[in-house]
Design an enzyme around this catalytic site. Structure first.
Site, mmCIF file in Angstrom:
data_model
loop_
_atom_site.group_PDB
_atom_site.id
_atom_site.type_symbol
_atom_site.label_atom_id
_atom_site.label_comp_id
_atom_site.label_asym_id
_atom_site.label_seq_id
_atom_site.Cartn_x
_atom_site.Cartn_y
_atom_site.Cartn_z
ATOM 1 C CG HIS A 122 -1.901 0.958 1.418
ATOM 2 N ND1 HIS A 122 -1.652 2.250 1.801
ATOM 3 C CD2 HIS A 122 -3.245 0.874 1.252
ATOM 4 C CE1 HIS A 122 -2.790 2.918 1.867
ATOM 5 N NE2 HIS A 122 -3.774 2.109 1.530
ATOM 6 C CE LYS A 127 -7.174 -0.299 6.279
ATOM 7 N NZ LYS A 127 -7.957 -0.048 5.069
ATOM 8 C CB CYS A 146 -3.657 3.269 -1.506
ATOM 9 S SG CYS A 146 -4.882 4.508 -1.111
#
Ligand code: PMP
Length: 412
Positions: free
Chosen positions: A129, A232, A370
């Site tokens: 990422h 998350k 991303c």
């Protein structure tokens, strides 16, 4: 079917009980943010209603209660990730801040003090990422080190022999993900970290995607730094953690200088406090920490293995269903330990697919996730990504697959 009790927990997530565009919401964007169960919200509300005050050094009762709540959250999360006495955990605003704290902390601090020096080598995997890549680009520029990428093969896998070929005596850092958010790849991070550690590098693991279903066990891996986010893993936004070996965390020059992280201050200089306060300058998101710990407890009550098995089964069902649709390419089709499926459909823009799915109440994410360099390396552009959580059902996966098939018919 072991999946059934988990789905029943969907009732604990108030946000899921709504219609979107006249259809029941099928929330399949869990790799971006999972939803929160009532018990996490209740823990945060309890803190705000009964214990809220600024922490540390307060002599009054609420300050002590708030401090206790914050430290209890730290202890819970350390247990959750398998930290032992040699480890510590500091709260951050999320994975991004945690990784910036590591990357900046290793070059800042002045000549002769920093871990990274001119001529050193930083290795970042090609699956990362942007949060585990851009800070290393900056650290390399600021320190004079070189950044080298451990490139995945054409299918997005990382290989030990490729890392071996990149390791030199000057290698000081390996930055690696425990789960790639753009493809669903689950690299053999245990072996890769061990190899880098043996070569003398500090090891940095991005566990953002793993924390909800396959959280790495810190004391069983060669990991100096591990970053993850509350939002998350069924917890709140704006809170996360950097955990790792005390000795490694002590090498970091603090990112946030100011109150709460100092032992003494004169007009000219300051002495930094010991860990964990040293890396937690300013007033932290205490309710967030409380909520993140409640989320960890929720995961453990539910059962990590049950959650893991459930999301893997949903991913396998999605891969099988999508693969039947003509012209669809599923990324990392071999990844069996993944909680997400990412795919491209020749000639059709993911944004259009995502919009048509939303019209049917199905939330997926489209774009580069991303991870633009990775998708370019794989010769792909933006993708459509469906990602799964414990409350998702096989019916939702079927709806998603059918809606993708219909969208392609309309768009082609
Ligand atoms: N790393 C990975 C693998 C991610 O999936 C994400 C979130 N998409 C991040 C880092 C950044 O996490 P946060 O936005 O919570 O800082």
């Amino acid at each position: 079917d072991s999946a059934l009790p988990l789905q029943a927990l969907g009732a604990e997530f108030p946000i899921l009980a709504q219609a979107i565009n006249g259809q029941p919401l099928a929330y399949l964007d869990n790799a971006a943010t999972t939803q929160m169960p009532r018990q996490v919200m209740a823990a945060m509300r309890d803190f705000e209603e009964k214990e809220r005050a600024n922490i540390h050094r307060g002599v009054h009762t609420l300050s002590q209660r708030a401090t206790d709540a914050f430290e209890a959250a730290r202890a819970t999360l350390k247990g959750f990730i398998g930290a032992d006495k040699a480890h510590e955990l500091v709260f951050t605003s999320g994975t991004t801040e945690a990784l910036n704290l590591v990357a900046q902390g290793l070059w800042a601090g002045g000549p002769g003090k920093a871990w990274l020096r001119p001529g050193d080598r930083i290795i970042a995997s090609g699956l990362e990422h942007h949060a585990n890549l851009v800070p290393w680009q900056h650290a390399a520029r600021m320190s004079g080190a070189e950044l080298v990428i451990l490139r995945p093969d054409a299918e997005g896998r990382l290989h030990l022999k490729d890392l071996e070929a990149l390791l030199t005596p000057a290698t000081r850092v390996l930055a690696l993900t425990a789960g790639a958010n753009a493809t669903g790849e689950r690299p053999p991070y245990e072996a890769l970290l061990a190899l880098a550690a043996r070569a003398g590098a500090l090891t940095v693991l991005d566990a953002a995607q793993a924390a909800s279903h396959a959280v790495p066990h810190l004391s069983q891996i060669e990991c100096d730094f591990m970053a993850f986010s509350g939002h998350k893993m069924y917890g709140p936004m704006g809170i996360g953690a950097l955990a790792g070996r005390r000795a490694a965390l002590e090498r970091l020059y603090p990112l946030r200088l100011g109150g709460d992280m100092v032992d003494w201050v004169s007009y000219e200089a300051a002495g930094f406090a010991p860990l964990p306060a040293r890396l937690e300058g300013g007033t932290p998101h205490v309710a967030g920490a409380v909520g993140m710990a409640a989320a960890a407890q929720f995961i453990d009550q539910t059962g990590r293995e049950a959650i893991d098995a459930h999301v893997h089964a949903l991913r396998a069902q999605a891969v099988a269903g999508l693969s039947q649709i003509e012209g669809i390419t599923v990324l990392a089709p071999h990844a069996t330990q993944s909680a997400l499926v990412s795919f491209v459909a020749g000639g059709v823009h993911p944004h259009d697919i995502g919009t048509l799915l939303d019209e049917r109440g199905i939330a997926v994410r489209t774009g580069h996730h991303c991870a633009q360099p990775l998708l370019e390396h794989l010769g792909l552009g933006p993708t459509t990504r469906a990602s799964f959580a414990l409350y998702n059902t096989p019916e939702e996966v079927d709806r998603m697959v059918a809606a993708v098939a219909r969208a392609l018919e309309m768009l082609r």
